[in-house]
Scaffold this motif. Structure first.
Motif, PDB file in Angstrom:
ATOM      1  N   ASN A 397      -4.894  67.875  -7.105  1.00 51.03           N
ATOM      2  CA  ASN A 397      -4.144  66.719  -6.605  1.00 51.03           C
ATOM      3  C   ASN A 397      -5.039  65.524  -6.249  1.00 51.03           C
ATOM      4  O   ASN A 397      -4.622  64.615  -5.527  1.00 51.03           O
ATOM      5  N   GLU A 398      -6.271  65.526  -6.746  1.00 51.34           N
ATOM      6  CA  GLU A 398      -7.164  64.382  -6.494  1.00 51.34           C
ATOM      7  C   GLU A 398      -6.617  63.140  -7.203  1.00 51.34           C
ATOM      8  O   GLU A 398      -6.140  63.200  -8.338  1.00 51.34           O
ATOM      9  N   VAL A 399      -6.742  61.998  -6.523  1.00 56.13           N
ATOM     10  CA  VAL A 399      -6.141  60.758  -7.028  1.00 56.13           C
ATOM     11  C   VAL A 399      -7.099  59.587  -6.806  1.00 56.13           C
ATOM     12  O   VAL A 399      -7.824  59.541  -5.807  1.00 56.13           O
ATOM     13  N   LEU A 400      -7.104  58.676  -7.765  1.00 56.40           N
ATOM     14  CA  LEU A 400      -7.831  57.410  -7.632  1.00 56.40           C
ATOM     15  C   LEU A 400      -6.825  56.264  -7.683  1.00 56.40           C
ATOM     16  O   LEU A 400      -5.860  56.315  -8.441  1.00 56.40           O
ATOM     17  N   ALA A 401      -7.058  55.220  -6.870  1.00 58.88           N
ATOM     18  CA  ALA A 401      -6.245  54.006  -6.977  1.00 58.88           C
ATOM     19  C   ALA A 401      -6.662  53.255  -8.241  1.00 58.88           C
ATOM     20  O   ALA A 401      -7.843  53.210  -8.590  1.00 58.88           O
ATOM     21  N   MET A 402      -5.712  52.682  -8.946  1.00 60.05           N
ATOM     22  CA  MET A 402      -5.969  52.015 -10.220  1.00 60.05           C
ATOM     23  C   MET A 402      -6.427  50.569  -9.975  1.00 60.05           C
ATOM     24  O   MET A 402      -5.696  49.769  -9.409  1.00 60.05           O
ATOM     25  N   ARG A 403      -7.665  50.263 -10.396  1.00 65.25           N
ATOM     26  CA  ARG A 403      -8.178  48.894 -10.267  1.00 65.25           C
ATOM     27  C   ARG A 403      -7.622  48.043 -11.409  1.00 65.25           C
ATOM     28  O   ARG A 403      -7.718  48.419 -12.571  1.00 65.25           O
ATOM     29  N   GLN A 404      -7.060  46.872 -11.065  1.00 66.90           N
ATOM     30  CA  GLN A 404      -6.519  45.976 -12.083  1.00 66.90           C
ATOM     31  C   GLN A 404      -7.195  44.610 -12.088  1.00 66.90           C
ATOM     32  O   GLN A 404      -6.830  43.751 -12.870  1.00 66.90           O
ATOM     33  N   SER A 405      -8.196  44.430 -11.221  1.00 65.54           N
ATOM     34  CA  SER A 405      -8.940  43.179 -11.188  1.00 65.54           C
ATOM     35  C   SER A 405     -10.251  43.412 -10.457  1.00 65.54           C
ATOM     36  O   SER A 405     -10.321  44.236  -9.544  1.00 65.54           O
ATOM     37  N   THR A 406     -11.291  42.668 -10.842  1.00 66.61           N
ATOM     38  CA  THR A 406     -12.577  42.790 -10.162  1.00 66.61           C
ATOM     39  C   THR A 406     -12.513  42.231  -8.746  1.00 66.61           C
ATOM     40  O   THR A 406     -13.344  42.556  -7.899  1.00 66.61           O
ATOM     41  N   LEU A 407     -11.537  41.362  -8.482  1.00 70.65           N
ATOM     42  CA  LEU A 407     -11.386  40.786  -7.142  1.00 70.65           C
ATOM     43  C   LEU A 407     -10.622  41.699  -6.198  1.00 70.65           C
ATOM     44  O   LEU A 407     -10.542  41.432  -5.007  1.00 70.65           O
ATOM     45  N   GLU A 408     -10.045  42.761  -6.736  1.00 67.54           N
ATOM     46  CA  GLU A 408      -9.226  43.662  -5.931  1.00 67.54           C
ATOM     47  C   GLU A 408     -10.101  44.547  -5.048  1.00 67.54           C
ATOM     48  O   GLU A 408     -11.153  45.030  -5.466  1.00 67.54           O
ATOM     49  N   GLN A 427      -8.370  58.307  -2.345  1.00 66.25           N
ATOM     50  CA  GLN A 427      -9.471  58.166  -1.398  1.00 66.25           C
ATOM     51  C   GLN A 427     -10.411  57.026  -1.775  1.00 66.25           C
ATOM     52  O   GLN A 427     -11.187  56.562  -0.945  1.00 66.25           O
ATOM     53  N   GLU A 428     -10.329  56.597  -3.021  1.00 64.27           N
ATOM     54  CA  GLU A 428     -11.154  55.469  -3.471  1.00 64.27           C
ATOM     55  C   GLU A 428     -10.518  54.857  -4.711  1.00 64.27           C
ATOM     56  O   GLU A 428      -9.506  55.367  -5.220  1.00 64.27           O
ATOM     57  N   MET A 429     -11.126  53.780  -5.206  1.00 65.43           N
ATOM     58  CA  MET A 429     -10.577  53.049  -6.347  1.00 65.43           C
ATOM     59  C   MET A 429     -11.428  53.310  -7.583  1.00 65.43           C
ATOM     60  O   MET A 429     -12.622  53.655  -7.483  1.00 65.43           O
ATOM     61  N   THR A 430     -10.807  53.178  -8.754  1.00 67.45           N
ATOM     62  CA  THR A 430     -11.566  53.352  -9.998  1.00 67.45           C
ATOM     63  C   THR A 430     -12.693  52.324 -10.060  1.00 67.45           C
ATOM     64  O   THR A 430     -12.574  51.197  -9.565  1.00 67.45           O
ATOM     65  N   GLU A 431     -13.777  52.706 -10.672  1.00 66.82           N
ATOM     66  CA  GLU A 431     -14.926  51.800 -10.778  1.00 66.82           C
ATOM     67  C   GLU A 431     -14.627  50.647 -11.728  1.00 66.82           C
ATOM     68  O   GLU A 431     -15.103  49.530 -11.527  1.00 66.82           O
ATOM     69  N   HIS A 432     -13.831  50.908 -12.771  1.00 70.32           N
ATOM     70  CA  HIS A 432     -13.566  49.902 -13.792  1.00 70.32           C
ATOM     71  C   HIS A 432     -12.100  49.477 -13.773  1.00 70.32           C
ATOM     72  O   HIS A 432     -11.228  50.213 -13.301  1.00 70.32           O
ATOM     73  N   VAL A 433     -11.864  48.263 -14.284  1.00 70.59           N
ATOM     74  CA  VAL A 433     -10.483  47.799 -14.462  1.00 70.59           C
ATOM     75  C   VAL A 433      -9.831  48.658 -15.533  1.00 70.59           C
ATOM     76  O   VAL A 433     -10.415  48.900 -16.595  1.00 70.59           O
ATOM     77  N   VAL A 434      -8.606  49.114 -15.274  1.00 65.37           N
ATOM     78  CA  VAL A 434      -7.904  49.992 -16.213  1.00 65.37           C
ATOM     79  C   VAL A 434      -7.041  49.157 -17.167  1.00 65.37           C
ATOM     80  O   VAL A 434      -7.231  49.154 -18.370  1.00 65.37           O
ATOM     81  N   PHE A 435      -6.088  48.433 -16.582  1.00 66.12           N
ATOM     82  CA  PHE A 435      -5.237  47.535 -17.361  1.00 66.12           C
ATOM     83  C   PHE A 435      -5.293  46.142 -16.724  1.00 66.12           C
ATOM     84  O   PHE A 435      -5.356  46.036 -15.490  1.00 66.12           O
ATOM     85  N   PRO A 436      -5.244  45.092 -17.513  1.00 65.45           N
ATOM     86  CA  PRO A 436      -5.155  43.748 -16.922  1.00 65.45           C
ATOM     87  C   PRO A 436      -3.889  43.631 -16.071  1.00 65.45           C
ATOM     88  O   PRO A 436      -2.826  44.124 -16.448  1.00 65.45           O
ATOM     89  N   PHE A 437      -4.001  42.990 -14.925  1.00 71.33           N
ATOM     90  CA  PHE A 437      -2.860  42.911 -14.002  1.00 71.33           C
ATOM     91  C   PHE A 437      -1.705  42.115 -14.604  1.00 71.33           C
ATOM     92  O   PHE A 437      -0.562  42.261 -14.180  1.00 71.33           O
ATOM     93  N   GLN A 438      -1.983  41.285 -15.626  1.00 74.41           N
ATOM     94  CA  GLN A 438      -0.898  40.512 -16.244  1.00 74.41           C
ATOM     95  C   GLN A 438       0.083  41.419 -16.993  1.00 74.41           C
ATOM     96  O   GLN A 438       1.254  41.067 -17.160  1.00 74.41           O
ATOM     97  N   LEU A 439      -0.392  42.583 -17.450  1.00 73.87           N
ATOM     98  CA  LEU A 439       0.472  43.491 -18.214  1.00 73.87           C
ATOM     99  C   LEU A 439       1.246  44.424 -17.296  1.00 73.87           C
ATOM    100  O   LEU A 439       2.444  44.640 -17.479  1.00 73.87           O
ATOM    101  N   ILE A 440       0.543  45.007 -16.339  1.00 73.73           N
ATOM    102  CA  ILE A 440       1.178  45.984 -15.434  1.00 73.73           C
ATOM    103  C   ILE A 440       0.973  45.499 -14.011  1.00 73.73           C
ATOM    104  O   ILE A 440      -0.141  45.507 -13.499  1.00 73.73           O
ATOM    105  N   GLN A 441       2.026  45.068 -13.383  1.00 75.64           N
ATOM    106  CA  GLN A 441       1.921  44.411 -12.091  1.00 75.64           C
ATOM    107  C   GLN A 441       2.269  45.326 -10.925  1.00 75.64           C
ATOM    108  O   GLN A 441       2.192  44.925  -9.771  1.00 75.64           O
TER     109      GLN A 441
END
Length: 634
Positions: A397-408, A427-441
């Motif tokens: 059940n480990e989970v990462l928050a999805m990063r959608q911008s470098t400013l996030e 418990q933490e956020m992904t190191e890299h942007v997954v999807f651009p925030f313009q596509l999935i908000q």
């Protein structure tokens, strides 16, 4: 000799003093005029980029005009103070107060009209070059030279009104001094500069606190801290020159080893007086230079954003299908055909995205669903994008928050799914942007592959990424599907599409244009700052001549004179610039919070450029000042 002829010859005789003021005013007219030529050019028609260019140049016109008004007003008031002895001689020979006011008025108008004529003349000569560069910057066809009557009329009218207003104003601010006071102006011994220990400490505290707040600012706190930091820096800088710097110079006098060493006796003795006398000028030069450095440096650093776009947009072309309509296949086929026809080698992947319903969350924002993505698919996206992937696979059940911008920034938010009341707590956020925030908000999470298979979505979407090393060749692709490289999903449009090459080109064009505008405005500011130093220096030339003549009579050599003058001029020129550099450095440290990549190189290049110009200007003024000083000492 008629009165107008007398006024004209009076201006010519004082050309050395008026030179920097005249050239700075002419340069302001030049930049104002060439911007107006661009704004009123008939080939500048429509388009977002074109409209933005015009708006920015209009804003630059307003900023320069207001600054020019303040610059001219300060310059004229400084000249009036330095000419009291001259006014005394004229009044002793019968000149009335009205004639004196008329003379000052005509002198200002002669200089003003002359600067308008010179600025427009140089603008006409360099106008074609400006239009070529401006057209290239905003990415339009070359603009032919066109002399707009509106641009010419606006420039002449605006600056004629400026000089006329200030000329009238100066006749009212001239005080009627007694003749004895006018004759003794510049000859009275200067009083020992007083200093307040409390205000000196206040200056140090304000600057240290403002530097600390700027250096520790984050993206979230930057806008909150901005105004207090600016206010503390301005107040701290003023007290630094009027109090703290004088306090430090007095401490230097107490060091016998330093104070009594060779020519330091003269240099340090005069330091407190020069700092106190020139405090306001130092303050103005520092603030104006800081504004110029920050404006140009900030816009020069925005070129980093084009490099950062690779982080913001992992795929060169991103396509999101929200349903199973046939139109998605048509759009994907068109993208592939255009890539092939342009001989662009590429790879692609397709990623399934699940939208799962939630019953509650710890977020303050109301949401009914979140995005869920398998860890293996996230790794696939990051690897295809060329990112260095170091994150460990998720288990259970480990989970990462999805990063959608470098400013996030990471916000610890937990979700409870309606499906079996599953609790997802990143418990933490992904190191890299997954999807651009313009596509999935919506908010999203990355879950383990095992958990992803168990999730029951309320809907699924299909993401397709196209990856290529030839990002610049994707500029302008699928123009019928996107506007300015971006199509955001909506109720009418069941898909989203991003073309990074097009977005990069638009951003780069906008940044180049902003930098071009800021560089010219910054040049006006910087030249004005140099002018403050120039005419302040020559305003004190008579006093300095009497001082050095007295010292020379007791054995001061030419070599020692050169050393003393060079040291004092260096302090005059480089102390305010050094303080402006420090202010700008901490401002850029705060700006860095907006970027994931470093902007140090771009900022360093801008500051070095300004420093080189200042050094060249220093040696030029030093040569002329020493030459005039030695002539007066003969």
């Amino acid at each position: 000799m008629t009165f107008p002829q007398f006024v004209y010859k009076n201006v010519i005789r004082n050309k050395r003093t008026y030179a920097a003021y005249f050239l700075s005013s002419a340069f302001s007219v030049l930049i104002f005029f060439v911007y107006a030529m661009f704004i009123f050019h008939p080939d500048i028609k429509s388009g977002v980029t074109h409209a933005l260019a015009v708006q920015m140049m209009i804003a630059a016109e307003i900023v320069m005009y207001v600054f020019s008004f303040l610059f001219v007003l300060y310059s004229v008031s400084t000249f009036l103070k330095s000419r009291k002895r001259e006014f005394g001689i004229l009044m002793m020979h019968g000149m009335t107060r009205n004639q004196l006011n008329k003379m000052v008025f005509l002198e200002n108008m002669i200089i003003g009209i002359g600067s308008i004529i010179l600025g427009i003349a140089v603008g006409l000569l360099t106008g074609k070059l400006f239009l070529m560069v401006g057209a290239n910057v905003i990415g339009i066809d070359q603009l032919p030279f066109y002399l707009s009557k509106k641009a010419l009329g606006l420039t002449i009218g605006a600056f004629f009104l400026l000089f006329l207003s200030i000329s009238f104003f100066t006749t009212f601010i001239m005080k009627s001094n007694r003749l004895i006071d006018l004759f003794q102006a510049g000859q009275k011994p200067k009083k020992e500069p007083k200093v307040s220990v409390v205000l000196s400490l206040t200056s140090a505290v304000l600057l240290i606190v403002s530097y600390y707040l700027a250096a520790t600012a984050t993206m979230a706190s930057l806008f909150i801290r901005m105004l207090p930091v600016i206010a503390m820096t301005i107040v701290g800088t003023y007290f630094f020159y009027t109090q703290l710097s004088v306090f430090i110079s007095k401490l230097l006098k107490k060091s016998r080893l330093l104070f009594w060493k060779k020519t330091n006796l003269v240099t340090i003795s005069n330091l407190a007086y020069r700092l106190k006398d020139n405090a306001r000028m130092f303050f103005m030069v520092t603030i104006v230079s800081t504004v110029a450095f920050c404006a140009v440096g900030s816009l020069a650093s925005t070129t980093v954003l084009t490099e950062q776009s690779q982080i913001e947009f992992p795929a060169e072309i991103s396509y999101l299908a929200k349903d199973q309509q046939p139109i998605h296949k048509q759009n994907l086929v068109q993208i592939e055909e255009e890539l092939t026809n342009n001989n662009i080698s590429y790879t692609t992947n397709e990623i399934e995205i699940k939208f799962v319903e939630i019953s509650s969350s710890s977020s303050q924002y109301t949401t009914e669903k979140i995005v869920a993505l398998a860890f293996s698919d996230y790794k696939k996206i990051a690897t295809e994008a060329g990112f260095e992937f170091k994150e460990e696979p998720l288990r259970g059940n480990e989970v990462l928050a999805m990063r959608q911008s470098t400013l996030e920034t990471f916000r610890p938010v937990s979700y409870v799914l309606k499906q079996e009341q599953l609790n997802l707590k990143p418990q933490e956020m992904t190191e890299h942007v997954v999807f651009p925030f313009q596509l999935i908000q919506e908010d999203g999470v990355i879950v383990s592959d095992e958990l992803y298979k168990q999730l029951e979505p309320i809907t699924t979407e299909l993401y397709t990424g196209f990856y290529t090393a030839e990002v610049e060749n994707t500029n302008g692709m699928v123009e019928n599907l996107v506007e300015e490289g971006l199509a955001i999903p909506s109720e009418e449009r069941p898909w989203g599409l991003i073309v990074r090459g097009t977005i990069n080109e638009k951003l780069l064009s906008m940044y180049r244009m902003m930098f071009f505008v800021a560089l010219l405005v910054g040049a006006v500011f910087f030249l004005a700052a140099g002018s403050f130093l120039y005419f302040r220096l020559y305003a004190d030339l008579d006093y300095d001549t009497r001082q050095y003549l007295t010292i020379k009579r007791i054995g001061l050599t030419d070599q020692e004179l050169n050393k003393i003058v060079t040291t004092q001029l260096a302090l005059l020129f480089f102390v305010p610039i050094a303080v402006a550099f420090v202010h700008s450095g901490f401002a850029f440290m705060a700006l860095q919070s907006f970027y994931q990549l470093s902007i140090a190189t771009e900022v360093f290049q801008v500051l070095i450029m300004f420093l080189v110009v200042q050094i060249l200007y220093f040696f030029f003024i030093r040569y002329r000042y020493l030459r005039n000083l030695k002539k007066a000492l003969i």
